[in-house]
Structures are given as structure tokens and as C-alpha cells.
Write a protein that holds these residues in place. Structure first.
Motif, PDB file in Angstrom:
ATOM      1  N   LYS A 128       7.961  -0.283   4.302  1.00 28.86           N
ATOM      2  CA  LYS A 128       7.266   1.012   4.312  1.00 28.86           C
ATOM      3  C   LYS A 128       6.383   1.072   5.545  1.00 28.86           C
ATOM      4  O   LYS A 128       5.947   0.039   6.050  1.00 28.86           O
ATOM      5  N   PRO A 129       6.086   2.280   6.042  1.00 27.20           N
ATOM      6  CA  PRO A 129       5.218   2.403   7.219  1.00 27.20           C
ATOM      7  C   PRO A 129       3.821   1.830   6.955  1.00 27.20           C
ATOM      8  O   PRO A 129       3.273   2.038   5.865  1.00 27.20           O
ATOM      9  N   PRO A 130       3.255   1.106   7.899  1.00 30.23           N
ATOM     10  CA  PRO A 130       1.908   0.552   7.720  1.00 30.23           C
ATOM     11  C   PRO A 130       0.885   1.654   7.443  1.00 30.23           C
ATOM     12  O   PRO A 130       0.929   2.716   8.053  1.00 30.23           O
ATOM     13  N   GLY A 131       0.008   1.390   6.502  1.00 32.18           N
ATOM     14  CA  GLY A 131      -1.066   2.328   6.190  1.00 32.18           C
ATOM     15  C   GLY A 131      -0.667   3.506   5.332  1.00 32.18           C
ATOM     16  O   GLY A 131      -1.488   4.385   5.067  1.00 32.18           O
ATOM     17  N   ARG A 132       0.578   3.568   4.887  1.00 30.01           N
ATOM     18  CA  ARG A 132       1.014   4.691   4.047  1.00 30.01           C
ATOM     19  C   ARG A 132       0.322   4.627   2.695  1.00 30.01           C
ATOM     20  O   ARG A 132       0.300   3.593   2.031  1.00 30.01           O
ATOM     21  N   LYS A 133      -0.269   5.739   2.298  1.00 25.51           N
ATOM     22  CA  LYS A 133      -1.013   5.800   1.041  1.00 25.51           C
ATOM     23  C   LYS A 133      -0.079   5.552  -0.140  1.00 25.51           C
ATOM     24  O   LYS A 133       1.036   6.055  -0.190  1.00 25.51           O
ATOM     25  N   GLY A 134      -0.566   4.767  -1.107  1.00 24.69           N
ATOM     26  CA  GLY A 134       0.186   4.510  -2.328  1.00 24.69           C
ATOM     27  C   GLY A 134       1.176   3.369  -2.250  1.00 24.69           C
ATOM     28  O   GLY A 134       1.852   3.065  -3.217  1.00 24.69           O
ATOM     29  N   VAL A 135       1.249   2.700  -1.106  1.00 24.78           N
ATOM     30  CA  VAL A 135       2.187   1.583  -0.956  1.00 24.78           C
ATOM     31  C   VAL A 135       1.492   0.295  -1.416  1.00 24.78           C
ATOM     32  O   VAL A 135       0.375   0.008  -1.023  1.00 24.78           O
ATOM     33  N   ARG A 136       2.177  -0.437  -2.276  1.00 30.09           N
ATOM     34  CA  ARG A 136       1.642  -1.683  -2.819  1.00 30.09           C
ATOM     35  C   ARG A 136       2.325  -2.875  -2.162  1.00 30.09           C
ATOM     36  O   ARG A 136       3.467  -2.791  -1.721  1.00 30.09           O
ATOM     37  N   SER A 137       1.627  -3.981  -2.179  1.00 27.15           N
ATOM     38  CA  SER A 137       2.215  -5.229  -1.686  1.00 27.15           C
ATOM     39  C   SER A 137       2.926  -5.923  -2.846  1.00 27.15           C
ATOM     40  O   SER A 137       2.653  -5.653  -4.019  1.00 27.15           O
ATOM     41  N   ALA A 138       3.814  -6.827  -2.507  1.00 28.41           N
ATOM     42  CA  ALA A 138       4.480  -7.621  -3.541  1.00 28.41           C
ATOM     43  C   ALA A 138       3.444  -8.420  -4.338  1.00 28.41           C
ATOM     44  O   ALA A 138       3.598  -8.617  -5.546  1.00 28.41           O
ATOM     45  N   GLU A 139       2.375  -8.837  -3.669  1.00 28.36           N
ATOM     46  CA  GLU A 139       1.312  -9.576  -4.354  1.00 28.36           C
ATOM     47  C   GLU A 139       0.607  -8.712  -5.404  1.00 28.36           C
ATOM     48  O   GLU A 139       0.234  -9.213  -6.468  1.00 28.36           O
ATOM     49  N   SER A 140       0.440  -7.420  -5.122  1.00 24.72           N
ATOM     50  CA  SER A 140      -0.169  -6.518  -6.107  1.00 24.72           C
ATOM     51  C   SER A 140       0.705  -6.404  -7.347  1.00 24.72           C
ATOM     52  O   SER A 140       0.208  -6.374  -8.473  1.00 24.72           O
ATOM     53  N   VAL A 141       2.011  -6.335  -7.131  1.00 23.37           N
ATOM     54  CA  VAL A 141       2.941  -6.251  -8.260  1.00 23.37           C
ATOM     55  C   VAL A 141       2.897  -7.552  -9.062  1.00 23.37           C
ATOM     56  O   VAL A 141       2.878  -7.536 -10.295  1.00 23.37           O
ATOM     57  N   GLU A 142       2.841  -8.674  -8.358  1.00 23.97           N
ATOM     58  CA  GLU A 142       2.722  -9.970  -9.033  1.00 23.97           C
ATOM     59  C   GLU A 142       1.444 -10.016  -9.872  1.00 23.97           C
ATOM     60  O   GLU A 142       1.466 -10.455 -11.031  1.00 23.97           O
ATOM     61  N   ASP A 143       0.332  -9.539  -9.316  1.00 30.67           N
ATOM     62  CA  ASP A 143      -0.931  -9.483 -10.065  1.00 30.67           C
ATOM     63  C   ASP A 143      -0.779  -8.627 -11.321  1.00 30.67           C
ATOM     64  O   ASP A 143      -1.294  -8.977 -12.387  1.00 30.67           O
TER      65      ASP A 143
END
Length: 93
Positions: free
Chosen positions: A34-49
Motif C-alpha cells: 500500500k502507498p506509504p502514509g495512506r490512512k487506514g492501512v495497518r501493518s502485519a504486526e497490528s493484525v498479529e496484535d
């Protein structure tokens, strides 16, 4: 999906099987960047959390949107605030 989660959670609660739903939202991955800084984009680490939050909650019949977990943590709130119960009407015959 949330209706099915609520039904399964109700049917399986007496067997100590927990059923919940995780909504990851848009996730930035190597396969689907996804484009850097795009609002609403989560990292894989956030999903893991989010996944570990559900697994450690001991709750059943709930859903978790990863963006709400990120927001709760950003405000210093407890993770459980992001776990929302799925409320389905009971069908009577």
C-alpha cells in the motif's frame, strides 16, 4: 460473517470453544503493498496484535476491528475496549 460468528459462539460455548471475528482492514504486505502514509492501512504486526488480543481475551461472540485496537492503544485504553459483542436477535419458532 458476524452473524455466523454469533451463531457458532452460542452453539459452542458449552463446549468451551471460543468463536470470534477479526477484521484486519487494509494491510500493507510484500505481496500487496500500500502507498506509504495512506490512512487506514495497518501493518502485519497490528493484525498479529489483534489476533493475540482475541486469543488472550477469553471472550466469545465478539469482533475486533484492528483499527479500533490501534486507536484504543493510541489513547492508552485497555485492549478489551476494542472487543465488541456481536448482538444477534434470537429467532423463536
Amino acid at each position: 460473517l458476524e452473524g455466523m460468528t454469533a451463531s457458532l459462539a452460542e452453539e459452542l460455548k458449552d463446549k468451551n470453544i471460543l468463536v470470534n471475528t477479526l477484521s484486519p482492514g487494509m494491510v500493507d504486505t510484500k505481496s500487496f503493498p500500500k502507498p506509504p502514509g495512506r490512512k487506514g492501512v495497518r501493518s502485519a504486526e497490528s493484525v498479529e496484535d489483534g489476533l493475540f488480543t482475541i486469543l488472550e481475551s477469553g471472550m466469545t461472540g465478539h469482533y475486533l476491528h484492528v483499527d479500533e485496537l490501534d486507536e484504543a492503544r493510541g489513547k492508552g485504553l485497555d485492549d478489551s475496549i476494542a472487543m465488541k459483542p456481536i448482538r444477534e436477535n434470537v429467532f423463536l419458532s
